[in-house]
Write a protein that holds these residues in place. Sequence first.
Motif, short mmCIF file in Angstrom:
data_model
loop_
_atom_site.label_atom_id
_atom_site.label_comp_id
_atom_site.label_asym_id
_atom_site.label_seq_id
_atom_site.Cartn_x
_atom_site.Cartn_y
_atom_site.Cartn_z
N ILE A 117 0.85 -1.18 0.00
CA ILE A 117 0.00 0.00 0.00
C ILE A 117 0.89 1.24 0.00
N ASN A 118 0.64 2.15 -0.88
CA ASN A 118 1.36 3.43 -0.95
C ASN A 118 0.33 4.54 -1.04
N ASN A 119 0.35 5.44 -0.06
CA ASN A 119 -0.60 6.55 0.02
C ASN A 119 0.17 7.86 0.01
N PHE A 120 0.01 8.64 -1.03
CA PHE A 120 0.70 9.92 -1.18
C PHE A 120 -0.34 11.03 -1.19
N VAL A 121 -0.18 12.01 -0.28
CA VAL A 121 -1.12 13.12 -0.11
C VAL A 121 -0.36 14.43 -0.16
N THR A 165 3.08 17.85 2.11
CA THR A 165 3.04 16.53 1.47
C THR A 165 3.19 15.44 2.51
N ASP A 166 2.57 14.30 2.22
CA ASP A 166 2.63 13.15 3.14
C ASP A 166 2.63 11.87 2.31
N ASN A 167 3.58 10.99 2.52
CA ASN A 167 3.69 9.71 1.81
C ASN A 167 3.77 8.58 2.82
N THR A 168 2.84 7.59 2.65
CA THR A 168 2.78 6.47 3.58
C THR A 168 2.91 5.17 2.81
#
Length: 221
Positions: free
Chosen positions: A19-23, A51-54
């Motif tokens: 899972i890769n979540n980029f905001v 920015t936020d990347n999980t």
Amino acid sequence: SNSNANASLGAVQPFLSIINNFVTGRTFGYAGLNANTDEGFGISSGQTWATDNTVGLNLRWSIFDGGRARAQYRQSKQQAQENAFRFADTRDRVRFEVEQSFNDLRADTRTIQTTSREVLSSRESLRLARLRFQAGVTTQREVVDNQRDLTQAQLRYARALADYNNGLSELRRRTGLDQIAICQPPKLSAIKPLEDETYTVPVPPEPLPPACSAPYPAAKS
């Protein structure tokens, strides 16, 4: 069925998902006090970027299911094998029906040829019987018998044509060939046809001696 079998085994195998979540976002608002305004002190507007990347990993593994997945796998494989046998049986049955229709059609063609010659022969026999009756060398019974034989020969000829047309219909239904034409009954002439090699019976006629002149076999000593 084979796909269902593989899906049944896949239900109990390890399943790893990434899972890769980029905001990213931008905010408009007031940044604070600014002393360089004409009024001296004031509040100035501004914008902020964020920015936020999980990144995450998920692992799902059904270790024990009581043998359900393996049983469903065997069931799907058996269904696949059954379908293969059923398909082969249907294919062989269709091929047998087509071959049977074709062979019956060939036999009906020979029957038409035989019965047509039988009709011509019966007509000739009836004509000769009528001539003998007019000459007084035969009885009315022979003429009636020849008329009966001619009627039966015509019935067999009509039945052979009907069987041939029915065979054509079955062959068209089983093969889908529309180029097959229905057999039209030809007009049989009352004139005796010319004899050829296929029409002449290869049996030489033998004279019939009178009963009083029949030779007796010599007695063995």
